[in-house]
Design a protein around this motif. Structure first.
Motif, PDB file in Angstrom:
ATOM      1  N   LEU A  56       0.619  -1.251  -0.153  1.00  0.00           N
ATOM      2  CA  LEU A  56       0.222  -0.037   0.063  1.00  0.00           C
ATOM      3  C   LEU A  56       0.922   1.115  -0.161  1.00  0.00           C
ATOM      4  O   LEU A  56       0.495   2.171  -0.626  1.00  0.00           O
ATOM      5  N   GLU A  57       2.054   1.122   0.696  1.00  0.00           N
ATOM      6  CA  GLU A  57       2.708   2.518   0.609  1.00  0.00           C
ATOM      7  C   GLU A  57       3.318   2.584  -0.481  1.00  0.00           C
ATOM      8  O   GLU A  57       3.584   3.677  -1.043  1.00  0.00           O
ATOM      9  N   ALA A  58       4.022   1.642  -1.222  1.00  0.00           N
ATOM     10  CA  ALA A  58       4.690   1.507  -2.512  1.00  0.00           C
ATOM     11  C   ALA A  58       3.372   2.407  -3.494  1.00  0.00           C
ATOM     12  O   ALA A  58       3.869   3.213  -4.324  1.00  0.00           O
ATOM     13  N   MET A  59       2.235   1.625  -3.586  1.00  0.00           N
ATOM     14  CA  MET A  59       1.350   2.394  -4.173  1.00  0.00           C
ATOM     15  C   MET A  59       1.004   3.830  -4.057  1.00  0.00           C
ATOM     16  O   MET A  59       0.727   4.574  -4.943  1.00  0.00           O
ATOM     17  N   LYS A  60       1.125   4.126  -2.902  1.00  0.00           N
ATOM     18  CA  LYS A  60       0.801   5.372  -2.349  1.00  0.00           C
ATOM     19  C   LYS A  60       2.208   6.248  -3.092  1.00  0.00           C
ATOM     20  O   LYS A  60       1.627   7.481  -3.435  1.00  0.00           O
ATOM     21  N   ARG A  61       3.307   5.929  -2.819  1.00  0.00           N
ATOM     22  CA  ARG A  61       4.217   6.620  -3.291  1.00  0.00           C
ATOM     23  C   ARG A  61       4.193   6.740  -4.874  1.00  0.00           C
ATOM     24  O   ARG A  61       4.462   7.939  -5.654  1.00  0.00           O
ATOM     25  N   TRP A  66       2.902  10.055  -9.683  1.00  0.00           N
ATOM     26  CA  TRP A  66       1.806  10.184 -10.998  1.00  0.00           C
ATOM     27  C   TRP A  66       1.071  11.632 -10.923  1.00  0.00           C
ATOM     28  O   TRP A  66       1.039  12.516 -11.589  1.00  0.00           O
ATOM     29  N   GLN A  67       0.791  12.090  -9.577  1.00  0.00           N
ATOM     30  CA  GLN A  67       0.017  13.013  -9.490  1.00  0.00           C
ATOM     31  C   GLN A  67       0.887  14.471  -9.636  1.00  0.00           C
ATOM     32  O   GLN A  67       0.445  15.460 -10.111  1.00  0.00           O
ATOM     33  N   ASN A  68       2.308  14.134  -9.327  1.00  0.00           N
ATOM     34  CA  ASN A  68       3.242  15.361  -9.196  1.00  0.00           C
ATOM     35  C   ASN A  68       3.883  15.531 -10.351  1.00  0.00           C
ATOM     36  O   ASN A  68       4.484  16.700 -10.744  1.00  0.00           O
ATOM     37  N   SER A  69       3.971  14.479 -11.496  1.00  0.00           N
ATOM     38  CA  SER A  69       4.583  14.695 -12.641  1.00  0.00           C
ATOM     39  C   SER A  69       3.780  15.587 -13.610  1.00  0.00           C
ATOM     40  O   SER A  69       2.419  15.466 -13.651  1.00  0.00           O
ATOM     41  N   PRO A  70       4.421  16.433 -14.406  1.00  0.00           N
ATOM     42  CA  PRO A  70       3.641  17.148 -15.394  1.00  0.00           C
ATOM     43  C   PRO A  70       3.206  16.588 -16.512  1.00  0.00           C
ATOM     44  O   PRO A  70       2.396  17.026 -17.373  1.00  0.00           O
ATOM     45  N   ASP A  71       3.688  15.355 -16.980  1.00  0.00           N
ATOM     46  CA  ASP A  71       3.342  14.631 -17.931  1.00  0.00           C
ATOM     47  C   ASP A  71       2.045  13.986 -18.086  1.00  0.00           C
ATOM     48  O   ASP A  71       1.347  13.801 -18.781  1.00  0.00           O
ATOM     49  N   MET A  72       1.737  13.797 -16.843  1.00  0.00           N
ATOM     50  CA  MET A  72       0.192  12.934 -16.616  1.00  0.00           C
ATOM     51  C   MET A  72      -0.778  14.033 -16.168  1.00  0.00           C
ATOM     52  O   MET A  72      -1.684  13.735 -15.200  1.00  0.00           O
TER      53      MET A  72
END
Length: 124
Positions: A56-61, A66-72
Motif C-alpha cells: 500500500l505504501e508503494a502504491m501511495k508513493r 504520478w500526481q506530481n509529474s507534469p506529463d500526466m
C-alpha cells in the motif's frame, strides 16, 4: 549441562499428573492447542499484514509520483488518438454492413449479435 538437566526435570514433573488425571491432561492439551493457534494466527497477521502495508505504501508513493509529474496532467483516454482508430471503426462498419446485406438477402448462418446499433437502420 546442569541447565539442560534442570529443564528436563521441570518439564517431566507434570507428566504423571497428565497420565493419571484425564481432565488435567485435557486442560493441558487444550491450552497448548489454543496457544499454538494464537501464535500461528498472529504470525500470519504480522507477516502478511506488513507485506500488505508495504504494498500500500508503494502504491501511495507511485500515485503521488504520478500526481506530481507534469506529463500526466491529462488522462490518456481523453487525448485524441491518431494511431489508426478511424480505420478500425471503418472495418467494424464494413463488417456490420456485410452482415446487414447477408441478412437482407435471407442467407442463414449469420447472427444478429454482430450487428451494431447504427447498422440496424440499413435493413430493408
Amino acid at each position: 549441562m546442569l541447565i539442560q538437566f534442570m529443564y528436563a526435570l521441570i518439564t517431566m514433573m507434570p507428566c504423571p499428573i497428565w497420565l493419571w488425571y484425564r481432565h488435567a491432561s485435557s486442560a493441558f492439551l487444550m491450552t497448548v492447542f489454543c496457544w499454538s493457534i494464537y501464535n500461528g494466527a498472529t504470525y500470519y497477521i504480522d507477516v502478511f499484514g506488513k507485506r500488505f502495508q508495504n504494498e500500500l505504501e508503494a502504491m501511495k508513493r507511485e500515485a503521488t509520483k504520478w500526481q506530481n509529474s507534469p506529463d500526466m496532467m491529462t488522462s490518456p483516454l481523453m487525448t485524441p488518438s491518431t494511431d489508426g482508430a478511424d480505420e478500425l471503426g471503418k472495418t467494424f462498419d464494413a463488417v456490420a454492413d456485410t452482415e446487414v446485406s447477408t441478412l437482407s438477402r435471407g442467407s442463414s448462418g449469420s447472427s444478429l449479435g454482430y450487428l451494431r446499433g447504427g447498422s440496424l437502420d440499413k435493413i430493408s
